[in-house]
Design a protein around this motif. Structure first.
Motif, PDB file in Angstrom:
ATOM      1  N   PRO A  94       0.822  -1.215   0.000  1.00  0.00           N
ATOM      2  CA  PRO A  94       0.000   0.000   0.000  1.00  0.00           C
ATOM      3  C   PRO A  94       0.859   1.269   0.000  1.00  0.00           C
ATOM      4  N   GLN A  95       0.231   2.366  -0.367  1.00  0.00           N
ATOM      5  CA  GLN A  95       0.936   3.638  -0.447  1.00  0.00           C
ATOM      6  C   GLN A  95       1.504   4.048   0.917  1.00  0.00           C
ATOM      7  N   ILE A  96       2.747   4.541   0.919  1.00  0.00           N
ATOM      8  CA  ILE A  96       3.345   5.040   2.161  1.00  0.00           C
ATOM      9  C   ILE A  96       2.588   6.289   2.616  1.00  0.00           C
ATOM     10  N   LYS A  97       2.195   6.312   3.889  1.00  0.00           N
ATOM     11  CA  LYS A  97       1.422   7.459   4.397  1.00  0.00           C
ATOM     12  C   LYS A  97       2.247   8.384   5.281  1.00  0.00           C
ATOM     13  N   GLU A  98       3.280   7.819   5.922  1.00  0.00           N
ATOM     14  CA  GLU A  98       4.093   8.652   6.822  1.00  0.00           C
ATOM     15  C   GLU A  98       5.562   8.265   6.741  1.00  0.00           C
ATOM     16  N   LEU A 138      10.335  14.931  -1.216  1.00  0.00           N
ATOM     17  CA  LEU A 138       9.073  14.268  -0.859  1.00  0.00           C
ATOM     18  C   LEU A 138       7.853  15.143  -1.127  1.00  0.00           C
ATOM     19  N   LYS A 139       8.104  16.420  -1.426  1.00  0.00           N
ATOM     20  CA  LYS A 139       6.992  17.371  -1.613  1.00  0.00           C
ATOM     21  C   LYS A 139       5.917  16.899  -2.598  1.00  0.00           C
ATOM     22  N   PRO A 140       6.298  16.339  -3.755  1.00  0.00           N
ATOM     23  CA  PRO A 140       5.264  15.932  -4.718  1.00  0.00           C
ATOM     24  C   PRO A 140       4.357  14.805  -4.214  1.00  0.00           C
ATOM     25  N   PHE A 141       4.783  14.104  -3.166  1.00  0.00           N
ATOM     26  CA  PHE A 141       3.981  12.975  -2.682  1.00  0.00           C
ATOM     27  C   PHE A 141       3.069  13.431  -1.543  1.00  0.00           C
ATOM     28  N   GLU A 142       1.922  12.774  -1.431  1.00  0.00           N
ATOM     29  CA  GLU A 142       1.044  13.090  -0.303  1.00  0.00           C
ATOM     30  C   GLU A 142       1.431  12.228   0.883  1.00  0.00           C
ATOM     31  N   ILE A 143       2.486  12.654   1.565  1.00  0.00           N
ATOM     32  CA  ILE A 143       2.993  11.865   2.682  1.00  0.00           C
ATOM     33  C   ILE A 143       3.159  12.769   3.890  1.00  0.00           C
ATOM     34  N   LYS A 144       2.707  12.268   5.033  1.00  0.00           N
ATOM     35  CA  LYS A 144       2.906  13.015   6.272  1.00  0.00           C
ATOM     36  C   LYS A 144       4.370  12.852   6.689  1.00  0.00           C
ATOM     37  N   ILE A 145       5.031  13.970   6.943  1.00  0.00           N
ATOM     38  CA  ILE A 145       6.433  13.916   7.360  1.00  0.00           C
ATOM     39  C   ILE A 145       6.523  14.281   8.833  1.00  0.00           C
ATOM     40  N   THR A 146       7.111  13.396   9.627  1.00  0.00           N
ATOM     41  CA  THR A 146       7.258  13.679  11.062  1.00  0.00           C
ATOM     42  C   THR A 146       8.714  13.515  11.467  1.00  0.00           C
ATOM     43  N   ARG A 147       9.052  14.106  12.602  1.00  0.00           N
ATOM     44  CA  ARG A 147      10.407  13.957  13.156  1.00  0.00           C
ATOM     45  C   ARG A 147      10.272  13.532  14.605  1.00  0.00           C
ATOM     46  N   LEU A 148      11.302  12.870  15.107  1.00  0.00           N
ATOM     47  CA  LEU A 148      11.282  12.505  16.517  1.00  0.00           C
ATOM     48  C   LEU A 148      11.156  13.774  17.341  1.00  0.00           C
ATOM     49  N   GLY A 149      10.325  13.728  18.385  1.00  0.00           N
ATOM     50  CA  GLY A 149      10.026  14.934  19.145  1.00  0.00           C
ATOM     51  C   GLY A 149      10.913  15.181  20.343  1.00  0.00           C
ATOM     52  N   ARG A 150      10.249  15.476  21.455  1.00  0.00           N
ATOM     53  CA  ARG A 150      10.926  15.982  22.659  1.00  0.00           C
ATOM     54  C   ARG A 150      12.140  15.183  23.127  1.00  0.00           C
ATOM     55  N   GLY A 151      12.988  15.873  23.825  1.00  0.00           N
ATOM     56  CA  GLY A 151      14.058  15.200  24.563  1.00  0.00           C
ATOM     57  C   GLY A 151      15.344  15.003  23.787  1.00  0.00           C
ATOM     58  N   LEU A 152      15.300  15.216  22.474  1.00  0.00           N
ATOM     59  CA  LEU A 152      16.535  15.032  21.716  1.00  0.00           C
ATOM     60  C   LEU A 152      17.224  16.387  21.553  1.00  0.00           C
ATOM     61  N   SER A 153      18.329  16.564  22.263  1.00  0.00           N
ATOM     62  CA  SER A 153      19.013  17.851  22.178  1.00  0.00           C
ATOM     63  C   SER A 153      19.941  17.879  20.970  1.00  0.00           C
TER      64      SER A 153
END
Ligand code: ZN
Length: 199
Positions: A137-141, A163-178
């Motif tokens: 299936p299509q990659i969503k994230e 990745l802009k042309p694709f409809e993909i949610k882009i996330t990064r690891l959040g809190r705690g990483l300095s």
């Protein structure tokens, strides 16, 4: 001070990560006290190390030479709609230990670093884009789990643009990483909250 056979092995072991000459000397004298059979087993494991493995053709994780895909890519229970992007194979281990992630991975095999002569073509970026294009299936994230360093940020920005042309949610690891911390040395709890707090 030592016979050549011993000194040469000490010199070789001293070049391993986290092993200095003192630790190497201790290791060699530990080995001297082992039975010959054990030394034969150890040396054949080292001798065959590279011939027994290759990289997964989909995610570039390491796998047995008889398998085209690694165990994670073959696992039907894993979520095939999410890819976690990591710099190297060792980064997968702490992420798996959190037990909070059941998607797939893509191992870049390095980060863009012009001062080290590493450009986008030297790491697995094109294969990532091709993988996304063909994904079923299509990659969503896509989760960017790259070390928060200059090289990590440069690499993330470069890939995000592609990745802009694709409809993909882009996330990064959040809190705690300095900034500047290496993903390899981050403890499980911090990594778990970084994974859950991704945005
Ligand atoms: Zn794989």
């Amino acid at each position: 001070m030592f016979p050549n056979s011993i000194q040469n092995l000490i010199n070789q072991l001293s070049q391993l990560p986290d092993i200095g000459p003192r630790a190497a000397t201790r290791l060699v004298f530990y080995l001297i006290n082992q039975e010959q059979g054990k030394l034969d087993d150890l040396s054949s494991l080292i001798k065959n190390l590279k011939t027994e493995i290759h990289l997964c053709s989909q995610c570039f994780n390491i796998t047995n030479k008889n398998n085209q895909l690694c165990s994670m890519c073959q696992d039907s229970k894993r979520n095939k709609e999410i890819i976690c992007l990591v710099e190297n194979i060792l980064n997968i281990i702490p992420l798996e230990k959190t037990k909070q992630y059941d998607g797939l991975y893509h191992v870049l095999g390095g980060l863009i670093s012009p001062s080290d002569g590493i450009g986008p073509d030297n790491i697995q970026i094109e294969t990532l884009i091709n993988r996304i294009k063909k994904s079923q299936p299509q990659i969503k994230e896509i989760i960017f789990a790259l070390s928060p360093t200059t090289e990590g940020d440069t690499t993330a920005l470069y890939i995000q643009r592609l990745l802009k042309p694709f409809e993909i949610k882009i996330t990064r690891l959040g809190r705690g990483l300095s900034f500047g911390s290496d993903l390899e040395y981050i403890d499980e709890n911090t990594l778990t909250s970084a994974l859950l707090g991704r945005k």
